[in-house]
Design a protein around this motif. Sequence first.
Motif, PDB file in Angstrom:
ATOM      1  N   THR A 134       0.875  -1.246   0.084  1.00  0.00           N
ATOM      2  CA  THR A 134      -0.115  -0.089  -0.045  1.00  0.00           C
ATOM      3  C   THR A 134       0.809   1.220   0.097  1.00  0.00           C
ATOM      4  OG1 THR A 134      -1.721  -0.953   1.407  1.00  0.00           O
ATOM      5  CG2 THR A 134      -1.785   1.109   1.308  1.00  0.00           C
ATOM      6  N   GLN A 189      -1.801  10.960   8.390  1.00  0.00           N
ATOM      7  CA  GLN A 189      -1.728   9.504   8.066  1.00  0.00           C
ATOM      8  C   GLN A 189      -0.887   8.743   8.777  1.00  0.00           C
ATOM      9  OE1 GLN A 189      -2.756   8.314   4.885  1.00  0.00           O
ATOM     10  NE2 GLN A 189      -2.292   6.280   5.985  1.00  0.00           N
ATOM     11  N   ASN A 190       0.002   9.203   9.624  1.00  0.00           N
ATOM     12  CA  ASN A 190       0.720   8.603  10.560  1.00  0.00           C
ATOM     13  C   ASN A 190      -0.188   8.042  11.692  1.00  0.00           C
ATOM     14  OD1 ASN A 190       3.479   8.899   9.294  1.00  0.00           O
ATOM     15  ND2 ASN A 190       3.793  10.793  10.432  1.00  0.00           N
ATOM     16  N   ASP A 247      -1.701   5.021  10.503  1.00  0.00           N
ATOM     17  CA  ASP A 247      -0.982   3.959  10.208  1.00  0.00           C
ATOM     18  C   ASP A 247      -0.334   3.358  11.667  1.00  0.00           C
ATOM     19  OD1 ASP A 247      -1.072   4.174   7.753  1.00  0.00           O
ATOM     20  OD2 ASP A 247       0.899   5.131   7.446  1.00  0.00           O
ATOM     21  N   VAL A 277      -1.644  -0.509   8.518  1.00  0.00           N
ATOM     22  CA  VAL A 277      -1.989  -0.001   7.079  1.00  0.00           C
ATOM     23  C   VAL A 277      -3.028  -0.923   6.438  1.00  0.00           C
ATOM     24  CG1 VAL A 277      -0.798   0.407   5.066  1.00  0.00           C
ATOM     25  CG2 VAL A 277       0.511   0.764   7.180  1.00  0.00           C
ATOM     26  N   ASN A 310      -8.788   4.947   2.166  1.00  0.00           N
ATOM     27  CA  ASN A 310      -7.906   5.380   3.167  1.00  0.00           C
ATOM     28  C   ASN A 310      -8.590   6.283   4.326  1.00  0.00           C
ATOM     29  OD1 ASN A 310      -5.720   6.217   4.441  1.00  0.00           O
ATOM     30  ND2 ASN A 310      -4.981   7.755   2.754  1.00  0.00           N
ATOM     31  N   GLN A 359     -11.289   3.051  12.605  1.00  0.00           N
ATOM     32  CA  GLN A 359     -10.662   2.364  11.473  1.00  0.00           C
ATOM     33  C   GLN A 359     -10.918   0.685  11.359  1.00  0.00           C
ATOM     34  OE1 GLN A 359      -6.359   3.275  11.710  1.00  0.00           O
ATOM     35  NE2 GLN A 359      -6.753   4.995  12.992  1.00  0.00           N
TER      36      GLN A 359
END
Length: 687
Positions: free
Chosen positions: A203, A215-216, A219, A223, A230, A660
């Motif tokens: 990815t 994004q961190n 993640d 991921v 996303n 998530q």
Amino acid sequence: MQRLGAKLGFVSGLINQGKAEAFGKTLWRACKGHSIVTHAELEGPLEDPETGEVVKWYVFLISFWGEQIGHKVKKICDCYHCHVYPYPNTAEERREIQEGLNTRIQDLYTVLHKTEDYLRQVLCKAAESVYSRVIQVKKMKAIYHMLNMCSFDVTNKCLIAEVWCPEADLHELRLALEEGSRESGATIPSFMNTIPTKETPPTLVRTNKFTEGFQNIVDAYGVGSYREVNPALFTIITFPFLFAVMFGDLGHGFVMFLFALLLVLNEDHPRLSQSQEIMWMFFNGRYILLLMGLFSVYTGLIYNDCFSKSVNLFGSGWNVSAMYSSSHSPAEQRKMTLWNDSVIRHHRVLQLDPSVPGVFRGPYPLGIDPIWNLATNRLTFLNSFKMKMSVILGIIHMTFGVILGIFNHLHFRKKFNIYLVSIPELLFMLCIFGYLIFMIVYKWLVYSAETSRVAPSILIEFINMFLFPASDTGGLYPGQEHVQRLLLVITALSVPVLFLGKPLFLWWLHHGRSCFGVSRSGYTLVRKESEEEVSLLGSHDIEEGNNQVEDGCREVTCEEFNFGEILMTQVIHSIEYCLGCVSNTASYLRLWALSLAHAQLSDVLWAMLMRVGLRVDAAYGVLLLLPVTALFAVLTVFILLIMEGLSAFLHAIRLHCVYQITCLCIQLLRRERFLILTCMSIGWEVT
């Protein structure tokens, strides 16, 4: 001595302090008294040249008669590891040797000092270029590390590297290889070939300096698989908003916003990019802090809370004068509880009644009315408001995650996951907790100040929904009991579908028809790691109604399908989801708890410091107010901004883990997590 014909000799040297006494006794017994030992302790300890230890030493001088005794003395000195030095017989020779030693010592000191100065100069010059050299060394190590990952072709004498590269960057990769071959002067240019493969690509999420921090955060949990949606895009809004719900204060949010804005405006400053670890963390998350501060300003306006004080921007919607009996007719005075002079004198707490005409003139335009800052039941009102708001936001957040999962299933052409997984999850969520939101909003809209005393409790009504009470309960609306029973039936039916629907469908898909070919009309295979993909490989695209059968099974046989593993995975997922709907909904109450804690800490800090400083008279008030204000600012920064901000930040991360889980297809990640927990429980080492 002349009569005996013997010659007087001397031996001098150094001996360890612990061996001096035994050394003297051994010489006396071995030499039978024909030797004299004189010793003295040195002024300072010396380093042992053999071991490197710093020990105390004794210097000794041995006088003996005869050569045979001299041999014994020398052997004894060797046994005790003494450092023996020549001792001249005459005074002139001893003086010359002493002068020579002093000169040699001075020369050695001079050489050592010159050497230290030279090394210091070399290190100072090297320190000027150490940063560039470190970068060069890191680049060289990175190059060698990448070369070690390549395979060596003995026949063609070249290196072969198999890498993943985005299709959009293939042209740039070719240009980079050509430029590298040209600059290195290689006789054979480097070239690139694309290799067809059925493995799952890694990815790649392209980020910039604004989206990198969000994004961190995503993640940090895991991921997503290739081509999945996303959630970091939506986290840009939801994460700072949930943080601001717990950190809602206009003043504190504005201070955080100014700090983040200062980092953003000076992001090119070299000191910030080379700062220490803590400051480096703040610098990397500067855009997260900027949005968190901005959203906290908004929620602070909604809560009408600025350093624990309310701001009256539009004027209160409550009118105190309308509660006086003189402003109403005698008929209204008999019906309503109004104020008079006696009530005002004898009551310390006065209650405003919104049912009295003219008392409540309308809601505050933005946020909570500032008059609540003076009310004694302010905490009760804010608790009810924030608790219901937390439940509503939590259910909306989790439902949005399930809806994002539907887009994943649509993209991968797995519509059966929508019918057998996503829709039952939505029904389970909405029929229970969505109905709870409906009751909260319905009570807000239907019941007014006049009917508020007869309004039923939402908590009692929600509990009675599962207890099937008698028909004599009041309820919120007519026919409530039948609606609740229908919702419970739908919830009960969605649970077995969620548990058994997908495994039975895949079993029928695999065993109920022959082994079809691997190619599927309109289906792009990007993952093959699960048993679900094994069954899909053995079938054609039934969603398109295509029944064409290819000759034979190319890559999968019927024996590769494992129904037990699919059933166990789905059962674990369903149990986790059903229990998680209850526990995670309660977990979203942390929005209420953290907001309440932050408001109360801010109120306590104001009451213990600023209120004391402002109540002092004018003579000493100015002198006392300066240190009190400084202490208030320091405690506000360290306790309310840093500690409370970190607490709200961590709780926002925890809530986004729930989000998530619901929106990503992370079955592989779940399986790896289960395997790691199993290995840890039986004592294996997990690497």
